[in-house]
Design an enzyme around this catalytic site. Structure first.
Site, PDB file in Angstrom:
ATOM      1  N   SER A 182       4.529  81.920  31.099  1.00  0.00           N
ATOM      2  CA  SER A 182       3.853  81.582  32.347  1.00  0.00           C
ATOM      3  C   SER A 182       4.197  82.637  33.392  1.00  0.00           C
ATOM      4  O   SER A 182       4.941  83.579  33.118  1.00  0.00           O
ATOM      5  CB  SER A 182       4.309  80.213  32.842  1.00  0.00           C
ATOM      6  OG  SER A 182       5.641  80.315  33.303  1.00  0.00           O
ATOM      7  N   LYS A 183       3.678  82.438  34.578  1.00  0.00           N
ATOM      8  CA  LYS A 183       3.921  83.360  35.692  1.00  0.00           C
ATOM      9  C   LYS A 183       5.413  83.544  35.963  1.00  0.00           C
ATOM     10  O   LYS A 183       5.855  84.597  36.387  1.00  0.00           O
ATOM     11  CB  LYS A 183       3.248  82.824  36.954  1.00  0.00           C
ATOM     12  CG  LYS A 183       1.900  83.456  37.191  1.00  0.00           C
ATOM     13  CD  LYS A 183       1.494  83.264  38.633  1.00  0.00           C
ATOM     14  CE  LYS A 183       0.243  83.965  38.935  1.00  0.00           C
ATOM     15  NZ  LYS A 183      -0.144  85.130  39.092  1.00  0.00           N
ATOM     16  N   ARG A 184       6.137  82.481  35.707  1.00  0.00           N
ATOM     17  CA  ARG A 184       7.582  82.500  35.919  1.00  0.00           C
ATOM     18  C   ARG A 184       8.246  83.652  35.142  1.00  0.00           C
ATOM     19  O   ARG A 184       9.259  84.202  35.544  1.00  0.00           O
ATOM     20  CB  ARG A 184       8.143  81.172  35.417  1.00  0.00           C
ATOM     21  CG  ARG A 184       9.255  80.583  36.185  1.00  0.00           C
ATOM     22  CD  ARG A 184       9.430  79.098  35.860  1.00  0.00           C
ATOM     23  NE  ARG A 184       8.840  78.679  34.604  1.00  0.00           N
ATOM     24  CZ  ARG A 184       9.464  78.642  33.440  1.00  0.00           C
ATOM     25  NH1 ARG A 184      10.716  79.031  33.358  1.00  0.00           N
ATOM     26  NH2 ARG A 184       8.859  78.201  32.365  1.00  0.00           N
TER      27      ARG A 184
END
Ligand code: GLU
Length: 477
Positions: free
Chosen positions: A254-256
């Site tokens: 994910s963006k994380r």
């Protein structure tokens, strides 16, 4: 051309992410390697979430990566239309056919009823499954319900017991129980098709030979799709489920984890060949130590048999390293042309014919990981520094440096500039650290940055003198 046909069928419900781009490249490489056909199909059956802008952006990203499709919504092809929203009548027709053959049935259960059932199952700790209440309705009951205005959905009649085998070219044979699949909906009451139904019909009608997609489809979707193939009496294509792409902490990417849309990487100055190179390595390897490939080489060496089963880990450092390599490989002119938009975006007044600038950028090139890093590195070339205060002894040093610059007959090469800067030491009677930082400050206003000989060489005699004069004049009594 071989008879191999693969498809990439994105749902345009968001920006184009790396995981999805990885699926596209694996399909594309396989198609090119096997001299087959790569089909782009837009799965836009969800009107609330599908957006035209996502579709357009995704197509632009694919083209930017060099992944052209042979058939698709824009280029057409023998099995058009290639947008699912334009194929609804086809799905309805096949659902009706299954209904007629008693391989499917109408379900009148309301959304509230189904939701209650689901909640109860969850509360019992059971897996929610449709209880098949409408499977045995009589004709009379059905007519009555319709007369009351209840519009049915259509469910497939899944076998009640037995096993279903998914033969996966990457993962081997996987066995699922019919019991776990339930009688899933193929056509909703609003006459739209569910994904698992539409995808089978499209893959079959478009003569897709290999369905290559993420492992996230393996458990929930592939066995259900096989049920549909069986009901329609069609032979299944080959299935290949690609390993998941996870972040470093082994959770879903994910963006994380720094994973972003392809568009964002593009803006940061990743080259398309770096993205395709890196994505190809997420789950596949050449079988030797090699990790750097351009698209042509990838086509040559790509092999579906060397796709692994274990999850691939997204590693941004490696992506940067690969980009660094591909940047270094570009020739002077090519790299200059690619850099221009980044310089213009930074607000620099760029002259496309500025050979001196082209040469400077070419020297800086090998130290870059992303084009985004370039403007700040060469800011000195476009802006004279703000004037600052110097002590009388610093003034004296700069005056003597100036005298020596006046002796240059022309601009210096990077090597000559290096020699010049070194030779100042005996002339000034100072160690290098006694004058180099001062010259850097006078020429750029900065304390660190690009090597001073590169700065000196790229500014050239006139500009070096101009900048030295500016600071010396400020300190004239
Ligand atoms: N539209 C589906 C998705 O984007 C396609 C999956 C498939 O390849 O069948 O996940």
């Amino acid at each position: 051309m071989s008879n191999i046909r693969v498809r990439f069928p994105p749902s345009p419900t968001g920006y184009f992410h790396l995981g999805n781009a990885r699926t596209a490249i694996f399909n594309w490489l396989f198609a090119r390697k096997e001299k087959g056909v790569f089909v782009l199909r837009i799965e836009d059956t969800d009107p609330t979430r599908s957006k035209k802008e996502y579709e357009t952006a995704m197509m632009e990203d694919l083209l930017w990566m060099g992944l052209r499709w042979d058939e698709g919504p824009d280029v057409g092809g023998p099995y058009a239309p290639y947008r699912q929203s334009e194929r609804l009548a086809i799905y309805q027709e096949y659902a009706q056919a299954l209904l007629k053959e008693n391989k499917a049935y109408e379900c009148f259960c309301s959304a509230d009823y189904l939701e209650n059932e689901r909640e109860e199952a969850v509360a019992r700790g059971a897996v929610p499954r449709y209880n098949r209440r409408c499977r045995e309705l009589s004709d009379i009951e059905r007519i009555e319900l319709k007369e009351k205005g209840v519009v049915p959905a259509i469910r497939v009649k899944t076998l009640l017991q037995g096993e279903i085998v998914v033969e996966d070219i990457i993962r081997g044979n996987l066995v699922f129980a019919y019991e776990d699949l339930d009688d899933f909906i193929i056509l909703r009451s609003d006459k739209t098709s569910t994904y698992n139904f539409a995808v089978v019909i499209d893959d079959y009608l478009m003569k897709i030979t290999h369905v290559i997609r993420g492992e996230d489809h393996l458990h929930g979707n592939t066995p259900r799709q096989i049920v549909v193939y069986q009901k329609l009496g069609w032979k299944t294509p080959f299935f290949g489920h690609l390993p998941m792409v996870l972040g470093k902490d082994k959770t879903k990417l994910s963006k994380r984890h720094g994973a972003m849309a392809v568009e964002e990487y593009r803006q940061m100055g990743y080259l398309p060949q770096s993205i395709t190179n890196y994505l190809a390595l997420l789950g596949w390897s050449a079988g030797d130590e090699r990790e750097l490939f351009d698209l042509e080489e990838l086509i040559r060496v790509f092999d579906l048999n060397r796709v692994g089963k274990s999850p691939a880990i997204f590693d941004e450092e490696k992506l940067r390293w690969i980009n660094h390599h591909h940047i270094s490989n570009l020739d002077e002119r090519e790299f200059f042309d690619i850099s221009l938009p980044y310089l213009i975006k930074a607000g620099y007044q760029v002259d496309k014919k500025d050979i001196r600038l082209m040469k400077l950028i070419n020297i800086i090139k090998s130290s870059l990981h992303m084009l985004e890093e370039l403007p700040v590195r060469i800011k000195f070339y476009f802006y004279s520094p703000e004037l600052f205060s110097i002590s009388p002894s610093e003034k004296e040093i700069l005056e003597r440096v100036r005298k020596n610059v006046l002796l240059w007959e022309s601009d210096l090469t990077v090597d000559e500039a290096n020699l010049f800067l070194n030779e100042l030491s005996p002339l000034l009677g100072l160690p290098k650290k006694g004058y180099l930082p001062l010259i850097r400050k006078a020429l750029t206003g900065e304390e660190k940055g690009v090597e001073l000989n590169i700065i000196t060489s790229s500014l050239g005699r006139e500009e070096v003198l101009k900048r030295l004069d500016a600071i010396l004049i400020k300190h004239e009594k």
